[in-house]
Every structure is written in structure tokens, then in C-alpha cells.
Design an enzyme around this catalytic site. Sequence first.
Site, PDB file in Angstrom:
ATOM      1  N   ASP A  75       0.814  -1.219   0.000  1.00 38.83           N
ATOM      2  CA  ASP A  75       0.000   0.000   0.000  1.00 38.83           C
ATOM      3  C   ASP A  75       0.840   1.257   0.000  1.00 38.83           C
ATOM      4  O   ASP A  75       0.418   2.288  -0.525  1.00 38.83           O
ATOM      5  CB  ASP A  75      -0.904   0.022   1.240  1.00 38.83           C
ATOM      6  CG  ASP A  75      -2.208  -0.662   0.968  1.00 38.83           C
ATOM      7  OD1 ASP A  75      -2.624  -1.479   1.788  1.00 38.83           O
ATOM      8  OD2 ASP A  75      -2.791  -0.359  -0.090  1.00 38.83           O
ATOM      9  N   ILE A  78       1.334   2.403  -3.469  1.00 38.01           N
ATOM     10  CA  ILE A  78       0.170   2.579  -4.347  1.00 38.01           C
ATOM     11  C   ILE A  78      -0.476   3.906  -4.005  1.00 38.01           C
ATOM     12  O   ILE A  78      -0.736   4.195  -2.834  1.00 38.01           O
ATOM     13  CB  ILE A  78      -0.870   1.453  -4.152  1.00 38.01           C
ATOM     14  CG1 ILE A  78      -0.240   0.092  -4.422  1.00 38.01           C
ATOM     15  CG2 ILE A  78      -2.038   1.646  -5.087  1.00 38.01           C
ATOM     16  CD1 ILE A  78      -1.209  -1.050  -4.236  1.00 38.01           C
ATOM     17  N   ASP A 116      -5.983   7.069  -1.060  1.00 31.53           N
ATOM     18  CA  ASP A 116      -5.124   8.194  -0.706  1.00 31.53           C
ATOM     19  C   ASP A 116      -5.754   9.535  -1.034  1.00 31.53           C
ATOM     20  O   ASP A 116      -5.615  10.491  -0.310  1.00 31.53           O
ATOM     21  CB  ASP A 116      -3.786   8.057  -1.437  1.00 31.53           C
ATOM     22  CG  ASP A 116      -3.083   6.784  -1.033  1.00 31.53           C
ATOM     23  OD1 ASP A 116      -2.749   5.986  -1.917  1.00 31.53           O
ATOM     24  OD2 ASP A 116      -2.900   6.585   0.171  1.00 31.53           O
ATOM     25  N   HIS A 160     -14.902   8.724 -17.861  1.00 33.13           N
ATOM     26  CA  HIS A 160     -15.501   9.121 -19.130  1.00 33.13           C
ATOM     27  C   HIS A 160     -14.502   9.971 -19.884  1.00 33.13           C
ATOM     28  O   HIS A 160     -13.930  10.889 -19.343  1.00 33.13           O
ATOM     29  CB  HIS A 160     -16.767   9.952 -18.872  1.00 33.13           C
ATOM     30  CG  HIS A 160     -17.892   9.147 -18.339  1.00 33.13           C
ATOM     31  ND1 HIS A 160     -18.601   8.261 -19.100  1.00 33.13           N
ATOM     32  CD2 HIS A 160     -18.427   9.083 -17.093  1.00 33.13           C
ATOM     33  CE1 HIS A 160     -19.534   7.695 -18.364  1.00 33.13           C
ATOM     34  NE2 HIS A 160     -19.444   8.167 -17.132  1.00 33.13           N
ATOM     35  N   CYS A 202     -13.939   5.821 -23.100  1.00 35.10           N
ATOM     36  CA  CYS A 202     -14.295   5.928 -24.505  1.00 35.10           C
ATOM     37  C   CYS A 202     -13.182   6.669 -25.230  1.00 35.10           C
ATOM     38  O   CYS A 202     -12.615   7.605 -24.680  1.00 35.10           O
ATOM     39  CB  CYS A 202     -15.582   6.738 -24.670  1.00 35.10           C
ATOM     40  SG  CYS A 202     -16.946   6.080 -23.725  1.00 35.10           S
TER      41      CYS A 202
END
Lengths: 391, 580
Positions: A75, A78, A116, A160, A202
Site C-alpha cells: 500500500d 500505491i 489516498d 468518461h 471511450c
Amino acid sequence: MLSKCVVDCPELCLAYLTSFPSPSVWQDQAEQLFKSGHTNNWAVLVCTSRFWFNYRHVANTLSVYRSVKRLGIPDSHIVLMLADDMACNPRNPKPATVFSHKNMELNVYGDDVEVDYRSYEVTVENFLRVLTGRVPPSAPRSKRLLSDDRSNVLIYMTGHGGNGFLKFQDSEEITNVELADAFEQMWQKRRYHEMLFIIDTCQGASMYERFYSPNVMALASSQVGEDSLSHQPDLAIGVHLMDRYTFYVLEFLEEIHPASQANMNDLFQVCPKSLCVSTPGHRTDLFQRNPQNVLITDFFGSVRKVELTTETVSLKPDLSSMGYSHLKCHEDEELAEPLSYAAQLPVAQIIHQKPKPKEWHPPGGFILGLWALILMVFFKTYGIKHMKYVF
Amino acid sequence: MAEGRMLGERARVERPRLERGDRERNQALPALILDPEKIRGKHAALCFATMAVMLGLPLWWKTTETYRAALPYSQISELDSLLLRLRVPVSVVFVQGSLPIVDQQKLPFTIVNERDIPLKCKMRLKSRFQQAYRMAGSSEENALKKDTVQEAEAALPLPKEDSLGSLNIFVIPEKSSLLPQDKMSYIGPKRTAFVRGAHGRQALTVIGQKILQVAQAMSLTEEVLASALGDRLPEDKLNLDKRRPLKSSLGYEITFSLLNPDPKSHEVHWDIEGAVENYVQPFMSLLSAIGNFSMDSQVLYYAMLGVTPRFDAATSSYTLAAHSLPHVINPVEARLGSRAASLYPVINFLLYVPERAHSPLYIQDKDGARVTTNAFHSPRWGGIMVYNVDPSAYNTTRYPVKVNVDMVPVMEVFLSQMRLLFGVPHPQMPENFLLGSPPSEGLRYWELDRLVWARAVENLATVITTLTSLAELLDKIGNIVIKDDVASEVYRAMDAFQEAALELSAGNLEVAFRASREAVTSSEKAFFDPSLLHLLYFPDDQKFAIYIPLFLPMAVPIFLSMIKIIVENQKARKDMEKVD
């Protein structure tokens, strides 16, 4: 988590050992071939959407987080950026869970998820600050990307997107040029050895079009002009749970264990058009090694280079002081008095504090401007001759 | 006015031939040209246009420029091809009988030996050994009359300048018995060395070469600097050494952890405080020249290794094969904490006491042989040692068994791992050199000097790359703002860099190292200042979208009136020509 590793590993270890006749010879060759030159691994996982109907993006990111943790990245290495409004959302029929398979097979939220950057902290600015290292001095260690020139960095983004941009939390965008510039700044300061960039949105391929820094490999879930589709809705929860590309990538990653020799070409074949509907793309021209020789665990796992210690320093044992400090320890333990909790708070002082007198400040610009306007209008209407009655 | 009347008369004279429209036009035209309102209107439009162009455009350009405080770009670009001179002050002392009389009379004098260090990078390095030759004083002569080298060294008076980076070489007579017969020189744990003298015509040259050999072995060699500049050199995949040392940093955090996976069977006590005080502190006090060190320790229970060891029936012990070692670290690392407040790199030293079911546990290397130290380390991370409990301790019925860890072998291993992690390998000397044993601290003084040289050069190389990449970034990305304090940090970094380079060429290693650290701090602060983040990338269509609503309403009337003025002027000129 740990016991799972111990149970899984013996079979894998034995299988690994028995399948190759002369492990030492093969090991040497393997080392030469797959030598990647990195000593540690970092991962930056970003989910750029919020709101209940974007459940699948959070599930995507958390699933990748789980895989990366399972394969060994701790962790502390990350940086997870999530809006984190799914598990406790009032619309969640199963609170405190985020599922990634229908029929609620796998809860990817669990007890040990360390987010985080959460909620409104997931902004373009914070993301770029994490990447370039220009965080304010007050940022704690867990919010920093402390990679160096021997770190392999995995960056996963989902949300998105459109042609050349990615939407962050419905209010701002990051363009592909900004991302490419951020990577260039990372390269200039040697904040990565090699980087793998995966994007599941997309028109994802447009985000890696503008990269120009060396040692970057990029994967996207769809080409420009195509949409990335979601996998399956769960009727009980009421939303789509995962995106197709990430779903098949995760199926692929489930078969990878820390000693696996699968390489990047296998990852490129994941999710063909028949399953994914969109065409996944990848970009390897900036990468120096052949993708054939790049192990999946180079980016997703954390396999450390290890050397055996063969020599020691010789020390003269100091017998007299060793026993003494041992005794000292025990005495110290007995002498310590337990403090009562209430005694640590100066309650009486806090209650009887007098309020501090606030300093007087002259009126600010707005008030002055307002009064000036009123006076001007008055004198304009009624003529300047009235001024003499004021003074 | 006169023209107007003349035109009017003409019009009257030629009335039947002129059309109405023409007459009206001829009457309207002078009105158009000469009407004072219209002239004022034209002048006003012209004034607007002039103001907009003369005042407005420069003002808009200046105020929408990104603020960039002045930076010394030319100096930064010069940094790239800088020549660094590294001076090593060597004092060479000749004992009676080590030189022919002829040469003895030439003393004292100084020889300077400068050579290029060939590295494949743009920074050019020259090493300069400045050898000051002199005869020995009486106290030194007495000291060197002892029997063994160690006694002689101990009896020598402290040299006048024992600063970081300097060397003291004593030349003893060729037939002296201080050194064993086949050894040419002796290298001591502190900064002294002994070299055999020579006789004959070319004595000084021969001795000079020997001295240079010894001096190079003790201080600057190509490998030392190559490892420092590891990432600036083209990558050599087969060279593992360059990956091993920890990068130069202002400080380091060292964590000692005791892993006890089986607290039901073992109650482990380790006197870490005492061990750190006795064994690690002396080592650290030497190493504190290169950074601030903070040490802490912890005990972790139920922390397993990620790999199950195999049972070896021949020795009835458990073994961990070398290829499974890389997978050991990861599950444990999640449990090891680090201080949240500090950003220094963490070095972890783990002591693992295996469970009763897997005792004793040994580590095997690639060929199946047991590793004597039972320990391994990972570059830039730390080291792990496996401590096996004495099997005789299990002959009791009271569990958990009390285990007192013997810290001496543990600390021996940890200190040697620390040496390797910092890039101080076991020195490789040529055959005819006798290497003295290391002092009680565990680190020879000249090894520390080598480390400081390497770190100083590495710091300066880092400053060069940081500043040049900052300049390149400012060139490439036009939207980065440089505030005044960032600029002052850059200037400070440049000044500290110049100072460090100057001190290195003067031979003051300690001052140079401190200056190089300051340069690195300033340059990193300037590069990583949060204000440098360019968040304002505007693609061209967005720029238009912002400026058009502001400028178009203002620009349209001005343009139209300009066009109208020009058209009218052209028409007036054409008409005047026609009329004329």
C-alpha cells in the site's frame, strides 16, 4: 491475505521447480533475458468519475487495486485516487460493499482498502501534482509518488473520456497534451525507469497519442471514435458493475502469480473485438525493450532483486554493557506510571478562557466602493452645488 | 467653399444635361467631405483605432504573459560541459634509508599528477593527486622502528591534516622487515599507508609510480565514480554494481525489525538498544558525514514469510532456495511501517526467527550450498537475516521458549549489509598489497572518503541535470510561471555549485561535500516547487472561445468605421478626379 499467499505458493513453487530440469542454468539465462533494471514498483490508480451511475469505474479501479496488491505491491507504493462515494451511497442496496461480478461474487471494497485521494481531492491538479512530485510540503507520505530512477510505474485511469481529453469528476478535464507534458516532466527528473499506462474510457487511444517521453508503454480500451462498453448490469444493485476491457484484463491477471513468466504480448491479446466490441489499442514505439521480453510482473507485481550476503564485518563483542542495558529496560518498565486520560486535558483552562478581542479593521474595498457610488449618483442627480453642504 | 460655389454654377450651367441623381450626388459630396460633425466622427474613430492598437495590444500582451523571473540560462547551459577537478592532497614522508642520498637532498617538493577520468558522460572529470614529499621527523622515525606494521601505525603521531579526502603515505626502506617479503605496500584502516622505497637512478620515478598506485587504490578510481554517476552513463545491462548503492539523499531512516511468526513457541528478546549503541552507533557516527541518520526498531508478531520452505531430509532442516527469496519480501513489507512525517528513504533490516515447525531454517544459494551468514539483502531496500533458535532450548515443557538473541553475529551481518547497500564493497587489492583489518567501527576511513567523493560528484551531477532539465522544461512548456523565490533558489543552487567545484579543485572535501548538498537541496526545491505546475494548457480553439466575446464587440465598430472612412475617401478621390 498473508495466509492465502502461504497456502497458494507451495503448489506454485513446487510446480515451478519440477517443470524445469536444471533450475540454475535456466535461471541464469532467464535473468539475462528478462533483466529489466528496476528495483521497485509503484502504481497510480485513478478513477475520475463520481455519482452512483458510474459505479463501474470505481469497481474497475478497485479490482485493479486488488490484483496489484495480490501480486505484491504494498500500500505504501500505491497511490489510489477514488471518489469513494459508492460504498456508503444511500442508493447502495448492500452498504459498505462494491461488487465487481454479478451475483455479488466478489466484494472488492473490503476492510483493507487504503484510498489516498478521496472524493473532491481527485482533481486534475492533484493528479498532476502527484505525477510531477510538486505536492505541497504538508502532504503526507501516503499522498506522494516517491519513485526514483529505478522504479517501474503503473498508471491506470478510468472514467468518461473523449477525443483528446478525460473528464474529471464532472467538472474539469485533462487533455492528452497535459498528460504528455506531465510524463515529460517525470522523465526529466527521472521519476520512473519504465512506465505502463492503461486507460479504460471511450476513445481512450487519443490519450496516448501525444506521448513523447521514452520508456512509456500505453494500452487503451478503444480507438478514437469508438466507445468503451460496460460489461454486465446487476439487477439487484441496478447499475453496470464493470467495463468490458477491465473485466477481461482482470480475468487475465487472475492467472498471474508472482513467479509468472507471462509477457506483455499476452496482455495485448486480451479482449479481442468479439468480446470487447471496441478495439483495444497499444503503443510501444517509445519503449526500448521488446514487449516480448517484458514480464507482466515487471509492472503489476513487485519482484525484488535479491543478493546473498556472503561476507561479514567482524565485531568485538562488548559483554559488559549488554547485560546492563537489558536490566535497565526492565526497571524502566516498572517505574512508568499510568497517566489518567482526563489529566492530560487542561479542561479548566479551556472552559474559563476569556474571548480574545477582535482587532478593528478599516472597511474594505467593497463597502468603500458602494458608498462612493451612492455619493456620486446623488451628486450627479442633484447637482454639484449640494457638495458645499456636506463640508 | 469656393469650390462648392463653382461646382454649383457649373451644375446650373449644364443643367439640362445632368441627371438628378448626379446633381444630388454632387451636392451631397461636398457636404460629406466638409461637414464638421462628420469630420469629428472620423477623427474619433481614428483615435479609437489608434488607442486600441498602440495602447491596448501591448497592454494585453504584457498582462497575459506568464511571469518568469530572470534565470541564469547561459550559466545553466554551460554547466553541461563543465570540467570538474578533484584534488587529493597526499603527504609522502620518506624515512631514512628509503631513498638514495642524491634524491634525498631534493626534498621537500611537491609533485602534481593530473589525469583524465574517462567516463562516457558529458561531464569531464580530472583527478589531481598533489603529492607533497618530505623527510620524516624524529617522532615518526621512532614510530617506524617498531616490529610490526600495526604497532608502527599505532605509534605514529596524528598527522597535522587528517581531513576528509587526504592521504598519508610513508616510504620505508626497501629491505625493511616491517612488511612481509612479498608485499610491496600496506594499506591501513585509517588514512595511512606504507610503501617500500627504491634505490638506483630512477628511484624517485619508481617510488612515484608506486605511490600513485597506492593513492589510487585508496581514493579515486574509475569504478568509484562510475557507480556514482550510474544513471547518467549509458545503460549497461550486465553491470549489477551500478544498481546497488542507495542514491545520495540528505538523510536515511534505518529500521530494525524483529519478526516473530510463532509467539506461542518463542518468546524472543533482543537487546536492540544496547546493540545499536555498541556496534551501530560507531559505524553511524562515521557515516554521518554523508547524511542524517535516524534509527528505530520494532517487533512484529505473526509476520510470515511469503514462501514455504522445503524440508531437506539429509540434514533434517528446512531450506529456502535462492530463487524463492525475491518473493519473501513483499508480504512482509506491507506490515513494516515508516515514519509518516519524514521523506527520507527507509532502509529495513529484518531479523526472522522461524516458527518451531520450520526450525532450523537455512538459506541455500544457486548451487545448493548453505549460505554461512543465513542472510540476504535487496538493493535500495535493506536486508533480512534468519536466526535459528538453538534446538536444545526445546527440551522444556514450558512454552513459549525464552530466546535471547545473540546480537553480535546479527549486527555483524547487518553492518556488512549496510556497507553493501551504501556501495562500500569489500576492497579488491592487487596481489602485492597488504590490507590492514578494518577498525572497530567497521568502516575504513579511506572507504568513507571514497564514499564522500562519490556522493559529492553524484550531487553535482544531480544539480546539473535538475537545472538543465528545468531550463529545457521552461523552453518546451510555455505556461510555467517562475516566481521570484524559485528564481532565488536557482541562483543559490548555482552559487553553491560553483563553490563546491572550487572546493573540490582545492582539495577540501568536507566543505565541498556540504556545498554540494546545499546545491542539491536548492535545486530540488526550485524544481519541485508547487507553483511550477502548469495547469493552464489552452488549446487554440479554447483560446479563441475566450477572447472572441471580449474583443469582437469592441473590434467590430472600429473595423467597420475604418472601412467606411477608407471607402468614403476612395469615393471622394474618385469623384474629385471625375469632377476635375
